[in-house]
Design a protein around this motif. Structure first.
Motif, PDB file in Angstrom:
ATOM      1  N   MET A 101       0.831  -1.202   0.000  1.00  0.00           N
ATOM      2  CA  MET A 101       0.000   0.000   0.000  1.00  0.00           C
ATOM      3  C   MET A 101       0.871   1.261   0.000  1.00  0.00           C
ATOM      4  SD  MET A 101      -3.170   0.960  -0.063  1.00  0.00           S
ATOM      5  CE  MET A 101      -4.265   2.309   0.370  1.00  0.00           C
ATOM      6  N   LYS A 102       1.935   1.258   0.808  1.00  0.00           N
ATOM      7  CA  LYS A 102       2.810   2.426   0.874  1.00  0.00           C
ATOM      8  C   LYS A 102       3.501   2.668  -0.466  1.00  0.00           C
ATOM      9  CE  LYS A 102       3.732   2.109   5.838  1.00  0.00           C
ATOM     10  NZ  LYS A 102       4.774   1.933   6.891  1.00  0.00           N
ATOM     11  N   LYS A 103       3.956   1.581  -1.101  1.00  0.00           N
ATOM     12  CA  LYS A 103       4.594   1.723  -2.410  1.00  0.00           C
ATOM     13  C   LYS A 103       3.612   2.258  -3.447  1.00  0.00           C
ATOM     14  CE  LYS A 103       8.069  -1.920  -1.750  1.00  0.00           C
ATOM     15  NZ  LYS A 103       8.584  -3.217  -2.254  1.00  0.00           N
ATOM     16  N   PHE A 104       2.379   1.785  -3.355  1.00  0.00           N
ATOM     17  CA  PHE A 104       1.353   2.253  -4.290  1.00  0.00           C
ATOM     18  C   PHE A 104       1.101   3.747  -4.122  1.00  0.00           C
ATOM     19  CE2 PHE A 104      -3.159   3.361  -4.722  1.00  0.00           C
ATOM     20  CZ  PHE A 104      -3.326   3.160  -6.085  1.00  0.00           C
ATOM     21  N   LEU A 105       0.956   4.197  -2.867  1.00  0.00           N
ATOM     22  CA  LEU A 105       0.714   5.614  -2.613  1.00  0.00           C
ATOM     23  C   LEU A 105       1.889   6.471  -3.077  1.00  0.00           C
ATOM     24  CD1 LEU A 105      -0.953   5.501   0.923  1.00  0.00           C
ATOM     25  CD2 LEU A 105      -2.058   5.901  -1.278  1.00  0.00           C
ATOM     26  N   LEU A 106       3.111   5.983  -2.822  1.00  0.00           N
ATOM     27  CA  LEU A 106       4.291   6.727  -3.257  1.00  0.00           C
ATOM     28  C   LEU A 106       4.330   6.829  -4.777  1.00  0.00           C
ATOM     29  CD1 LEU A 106       6.940   8.140  -2.597  1.00  0.00           C
ATOM     30  CD2 LEU A 106       8.065   5.890  -2.610  1.00  0.00           C
ATOM     31  N   ARG A 107       4.020   5.726  -5.449  1.00  0.00           N
ATOM     32  CA  ARG A 107       4.016   5.735  -6.912  1.00  0.00           C
ATOM     33  C   ARG A 107       2.958   6.683  -7.459  1.00  0.00           C
ATOM     34  NH1 ARG A 107       3.561   0.767  -7.414  1.00  0.00           N
ATOM     35  NH2 ARG A 107       1.364   0.539  -7.962  1.00  0.00           N
ATOM     36  N   ARG A 108       1.783   6.682  -6.847  1.00  0.00           N
ATOM     37  CA  ARG A 108       0.716   7.573  -7.292  1.00  0.00           C
ATOM     38  C   ARG A 108       1.070   9.037  -7.049  1.00  0.00           C
ATOM     39  NH1 ARG A 108      -4.482   5.939  -8.218  1.00  0.00           N
ATOM     40  NH2 ARG A 108      -4.707   8.164  -8.662  1.00  0.00           N
ATOM     41  N   LEU A 109       1.714   9.321  -5.922  1.00  0.00           N
ATOM     42  CA  LEU A 109       2.108  10.698  -5.639  1.00  0.00           C
ATOM     43  C   LEU A 109       3.155  11.190  -6.642  1.00  0.00           C
ATOM     44  CD1 LEU A 109       2.303  10.609  -1.728  1.00  0.00           C
ATOM     45  CD2 LEU A 109       0.593  11.783  -3.139  1.00  0.00           C
ATOM     46  N   LEU A 110       4.074  10.307  -7.014  1.00  0.00           N
ATOM     47  CA  LEU A 110       5.076  10.682  -8.010  1.00  0.00           C
ATOM     48  C   LEU A 110       4.456  10.868  -9.388  1.00  0.00           C
ATOM     49  CD1 LEU A 110       8.051   8.357  -6.979  1.00  0.00           C
ATOM     50  CD2 LEU A 110       7.798  10.809  -6.555  1.00  0.00           C
ATOM     51  N   GLN A 111       3.395  10.131  -9.677  1.00  0.00           N
ATOM     52  CA  GLN A 111       2.728  10.266 -10.967  1.00  0.00           C
ATOM     53  C   GLN A 111       2.007  11.606 -11.097  1.00  0.00           C
ATOM     54  OE1 GLN A 111       0.158   6.844 -11.149  1.00  0.00           O
ATOM     55  NE2 GLN A 111       1.795   5.463 -11.823  1.00  0.00           N
ATOM     56  N   ILE A 112       1.684  12.229  -9.975  1.00  0.00           N
ATOM     57  CA  ILE A 112       0.980  13.507 -10.018  1.00  0.00           C
ATOM     58  C   ILE A 112       1.828  14.578 -10.693  1.00  0.00           C
ATOM     59  CG2 ILE A 112       0.081  15.383  -8.577  1.00  0.00           C
ATOM     60  CD1 ILE A 112      -0.857  13.307  -6.591  1.00  0.00           C
ATOM     61  N   ILE A 113       3.144  14.519 -10.485  1.00  0.00           N
ATOM     62  CA  ILE A 113       4.027  15.566 -11.013  1.00  0.00           C
ATOM     63  C   ILE A 113       3.966  15.651 -12.537  1.00  0.00           C
ATOM     64  CG2 ILE A 113       6.419  16.353 -11.146  1.00  0.00           C
ATOM     65  CD1 ILE A 113       6.875  15.085  -8.403  1.00  0.00           C
ATOM     66  N   PRO A 114       4.221  14.550 -13.290  1.00  0.00           N
ATOM     67  CA  PRO A 114       4.125  14.675 -14.759  1.00  0.00           C
ATOM     68  C   PRO A 114       2.718  15.001 -15.237  1.00  0.00           C
ATOM     69  CG  PRO A 114       4.419  12.380 -14.115  1.00  0.00           C
ATOM     70  CD  PRO A 114       4.663  13.197 -12.902  1.00  0.00           C
ATOM     71  N   VAL A 115       1.697  14.503 -14.521  1.00  0.00           N
ATOM     72  CA  VAL A 115       0.315  14.812 -14.925  1.00  0.00           C
ATOM     73  C   VAL A 115       0.056  16.307 -14.828  1.00  0.00           C
ATOM     74  CG1 VAL A 115      -2.100  14.513 -14.293  1.00  0.00           C
ATOM     75  CG2 VAL A 115      -0.590  12.536 -14.361  1.00  0.00           C
ATOM     76  N   LEU A 116       0.515  16.922 -13.754  1.00  0.00           N
ATOM     77  CA  LEU A 116       0.314  18.359 -13.589  1.00  0.00           C
ATOM     78  C   LEU A 116       1.083  19.159 -14.641  1.00  0.00           C
ATOM     79  CD1 LEU A 116       0.396  18.775  -9.700  1.00  0.00           C
ATOM     80  CD2 LEU A 116      -1.583  18.807 -11.213  1.00  0.00           C
ATOM     81  N   PHE A 117       2.269  18.684 -15.018  1.00  0.00           N
ATOM     82  CA  PHE A 117       3.016  19.373 -16.076  1.00  0.00           C
ATOM     83  C   PHE A 117       2.299  19.262 -17.418  1.00  0.00           C
ATOM     84  CE2 PHE A 117       6.776  19.494 -13.275  1.00  0.00           C
ATOM     85  CZ  PHE A 117       7.236  20.765 -13.586  1.00  0.00           C
ATOM     86  N   ILE A 118       1.730  18.102 -17.704  1.00  0.00           N
ATOM     87  CA  ILE A 118       0.968  17.951 -18.949  1.00  0.00           C
ATOM     88  C   ILE A 118      -0.246  18.875 -18.948  1.00  0.00           C
ATOM     89  CG2 ILE A 118      -0.439  16.338 -20.297  1.00  0.00           C
ATOM     90  CD1 ILE A 118       1.450  14.111 -19.359  1.00  0.00           C
ATOM     91  N   ILE A 119      -0.929  18.927 -17.796  1.00  0.00           N
ATOM     92  CA  ILE A 119      -2.083  19.824 -17.691  1.00  0.00           C
ATOM     93  C   ILE A 119      -1.664  21.270 -17.872  1.00  0.00           C
ATOM     94  CG2 ILE A 119      -3.827  20.698 -16.092  1.00  0.00           C
ATOM     95  CD1 ILE A 119      -3.961  17.866 -14.917  1.00  0.00           C
ATOM     96  N   SER A 120      -0.530  21.631 -17.279  1.00  0.00           N
ATOM     97  CA  SER A 120      -0.060  23.008 -17.413  1.00  0.00           C
ATOM     98  C   SER A 120       0.223  23.356 -18.874  1.00  0.00           C
ATOM     99  CB  SER A 120       1.202  23.213 -16.567  1.00  0.00           C
ATOM    100  OG  SER A 120       2.321  22.526 -17.127  1.00  0.00           O
ATOM    101  N   PHE A 121       0.779  22.401 -19.617  1.00  0.00           N
ATOM    102  CA  PHE A 121       1.070  22.650 -21.033  1.00  0.00           C
ATOM    103  C   PHE A 121      -0.220  22.820 -21.834  1.00  0.00           C
ATOM    104  CE2 PHE A 121       1.927  21.180 -25.379  1.00  0.00           C
ATOM    105  CZ  PHE A 121       2.939  22.062 -25.726  1.00  0.00           C
ATOM    106  N   LEU A 136      -7.095   9.705  -5.927  1.00  0.00           N
ATOM    107  CA  LEU A 136      -6.177   9.038  -4.999  1.00  0.00           C
ATOM    108  C   LEU A 136      -6.909   8.622  -3.727  1.00  0.00           C
ATOM    109  CD1 LEU A 136      -3.321   8.185  -4.215  1.00  0.00           C
ATOM    110  CD2 LEU A 136      -2.922  10.520  -3.390  1.00  0.00           C
ATOM    111  N   ILE A 137      -7.742   9.500  -3.211  1.00  0.00           N
ATOM    112  CA  ILE A 137      -8.513   9.171  -2.004  1.00  0.00           C
ATOM    113  C   ILE A 137      -9.450   8.000  -2.272  1.00  0.00           C
ATOM    114  CG2 ILE A 137     -10.264  10.056  -0.412  1.00  0.00           C
ATOM    115  CD1 ILE A 137      -8.982  12.822  -0.726  1.00  0.00           C
ATOM    116  N   THR A 138     -10.009   7.948  -3.498  1.00  0.00           N
ATOM    117  CA  THR A 138     -10.913   6.857  -3.858  1.00  0.00           C
ATOM    118  C   THR A 138     -10.211   5.514  -3.796  1.00  0.00           C
ATOM    119  OG1 THR A 138     -12.143   8.345  -5.316  1.00  0.00           O
ATOM    120  CG2 THR A 138     -12.452   5.979  -5.648  1.00  0.00           C
ATOM    121  N   ASP A 139      -8.978   5.456  -4.283  1.00  0.00           N
ATOM    122  CA  ASP A 139      -8.218   4.209  -4.233  1.00  0.00           C
ATOM    123  C   ASP A 139      -7.991   3.756  -2.791  1.00  0.00           C
ATOM    124  OD1 ASP A 139      -8.028   4.015  -6.978  1.00  0.00           O
ATOM    125  OD2 ASP A 139      -6.147   5.136  -7.080  1.00  0.00           O
ATOM    126  N   ILE A 140      -7.782   4.721  -1.903  1.00  0.00           N
ATOM    127  CA  ILE A 140      -7.582   4.380  -0.493  1.00  0.00           C
ATOM    128  C   ILE A 140      -8.879   3.852   0.120  1.00  0.00           C
ATOM    129  CG2 ILE A 140      -6.973   5.310   1.775  1.00  0.00           C
ATOM    130  CD1 ILE A 140      -5.190   7.328   0.340  1.00  0.00           C
TER     131      ILE A 140
END
Length: 305
Positions: free
Chosen positions: A1-21, A289-293
Motif C-alpha cells: 500500500m505504501k509503495k502504491f501511494l508513493l508511486r501515485r504521488l510521483l505520478q501527479i508531477i508529470p500529470v500536472l506538467f501535462i495539464i499546465s502545457f 487518490l482518495i478513492t483508491d484508499i
C-alpha cells in the motif's frame, strides 16, 4: 500500500506538467489579451509596450518556461478584471463550491440509496420500472433547465426559497437539488445493478436460509459489498459536480468557482482561467487518490501490488 501511494504521488508531477502545457496552449491560442486590457483608442505603441511588459512578445517556448517557473511558486498572474492575483482569487471561491458540491452529494445519496435498494428488492415490478424510468429522466434533464424550473415554481410562484445568492441554508436548497438530481439518477441505477448482483451470491442465500431477516441481510451484508462501484461512480461524479457547477452557479448566482470561471472565460481573463483549471485538475487527481484508499478500506481483499 505504501509503495502504491508513493508511486501515485510521483505520478501527479508529470500529470500536472501535462495539464499546465495544455492550459497554456489553450490560453495562448485564445487571442491577444492586450486587446481587452487596453481601451480601443489605445495607440499601437502602448499595445506593444504592454506586450513587452507582460512578456507576450517572446517566443512560445520562452513564454511557457516563464509560465511553469511562475506556476511552481503559485504565481498565475494578475486578474485584470479584479486587479488582484489569480490564485488567491480562485481559492477564495472554493469554499462556496465545496459547500454546493457537498450539499448536492448529500441530496444525491438521500435519493439514490433508498431508491436503488428498493428497486433491486422489487425487481421487474411496477415500482422498479417507475424508479428506473425516473432515473433515466433525471439523467436526461439539463441542469440549467431544471434550475430555471425550480426557480419559477418554488422561488417565483410560491416564494418558498430565494431566487439566487448565498448566505443561508434556504439559498442552498435549490442549487443543491439542481446539481444533485443528475448524480442521484446515475447512482440509483448503479446501486440497483450492484445490489441485484450481490443478492444472487451464495453467502446471501446462506444468510437467508439461517432465518436472518431480509432487511438485515440487505443492509448488513449486501449493501456494504455493493458500495465499491458506488464509490467509483461517486469519485467520477467530482468532474460532473465541477462541470455542472459552471451552469448551476451561473443560474443561481452562486458565488463559487464555477461562476468565476464562466465570467473569466467570457471576459478572457486568462490568469483566472489558468488558475481555476489548474486547481480543478489538482482536486480531481486528489479525489481519485482518495478513492483508491477508500477501496482498500471497504474491501481488504483489494491488493495494490
Amino acid at each position: 500500500m505504501k509503495k502504491f501511494l508513493l508511486r501515485r504521488l510521483l505520478q501527479i508531477i508529470p500529470v500536472l506538467f501535462i495539464i499546465s502545457f495544455v492550459v497554456f496552449v489553450l490560453v495562448y491560442l485564445a487571442g491577444d489579451p492586450v486587446a481587452l486590457m487596453l481601451p480601443e483608442d489605445a495607440s499601437e505603441a502602448d499595445r506593444e509596450a504592454l506586450r513587452e511588459a507582460l512578456g507576450l512578445n517572446e517566443p512560445f517556448i520562452y513564454q511557457y518556461f516563464h509560465f511553469v517557473s511562475d506556476l511552481i511558486t503559485g504565481n498565475f498572474g494578475t486578474s485584470f478584471r479584479y486587479n488582484q492575483e489569480a490564485l488567491p482569487l480562485v481559492l477564495e471561491r472554493l469554499p462556496a463550491t465545496f459547500e454546493l458540491a457537498a450539499a448536492s452529494m448529500v441530496v444525491a445519496i438521500i435519493i439514490a440509496i433508498p431508491l436503488g435498494i428498493y428497486s433491486a428488492r422489487k425487481r421487474n415490478s411496477f415500482v422498479d420500472l417507475f424508479i428506473t424510468g425516473g432515473s433515466v429522466l433525471g439523467k436526461a434533464m439539463p441542469n440549467f433547465w431544471l434550475g430555471i424550473m425550480l426557480i419559477l415554481i418554488l422561488a417565483v410562484n410560491y416564494q418558498f426559497f430565494p431566487v439566487s445568492g448565498r448566505g443561508t441554508i434556504a439559498h442552498l436548497v435549490l442549487p443543491a437539488i439542481t446539481l444533485g438530481t443528475g448524480i442521484a439518477a446515475e447512482m440509483t441505477r448503479l446501486i440497483r445493478s450492484s445490489m441485484l448482483e450481490i443478492l444472487q451470491q451464495d453467502y446471501i442465500r446462506t444468510a437467508k436460509s439461517k432465518g436472518v431477516s431480509d432487511t438485515f441481510v440487505v443492509y448488513k451484508h449486501a449493501f456494504r459489498n455493493s458500495l465499491i462501484p458506488v464509490v467509483t461512480i461517486t469519485a467520477l461524479q467530482v468532474t460532473h459536480l465541477v462541470s455542472g457547477a459552471l451552469i448551476t452557479e451561473t443560474v443561481f448566482s452562486w458565488p463559487g468557482l464555477g461562476q468565476l470561471l464562466v465570467q473569466a472565460v467570457n471576459g478572457r481573463d486568462m490568469a483566472v482561467v489558468q488558475a481555476a483549471v489548474f486547481v480543478i485538475a489538482f482536486l480531481v487527481i486528489a479525489i481519485n487518490l482518495i478513492t483508491d484508499i477508500v477501496y482498500r478500506l471497504l474491501d481488504p481483499r483489494i491488493n495494490y501490488s
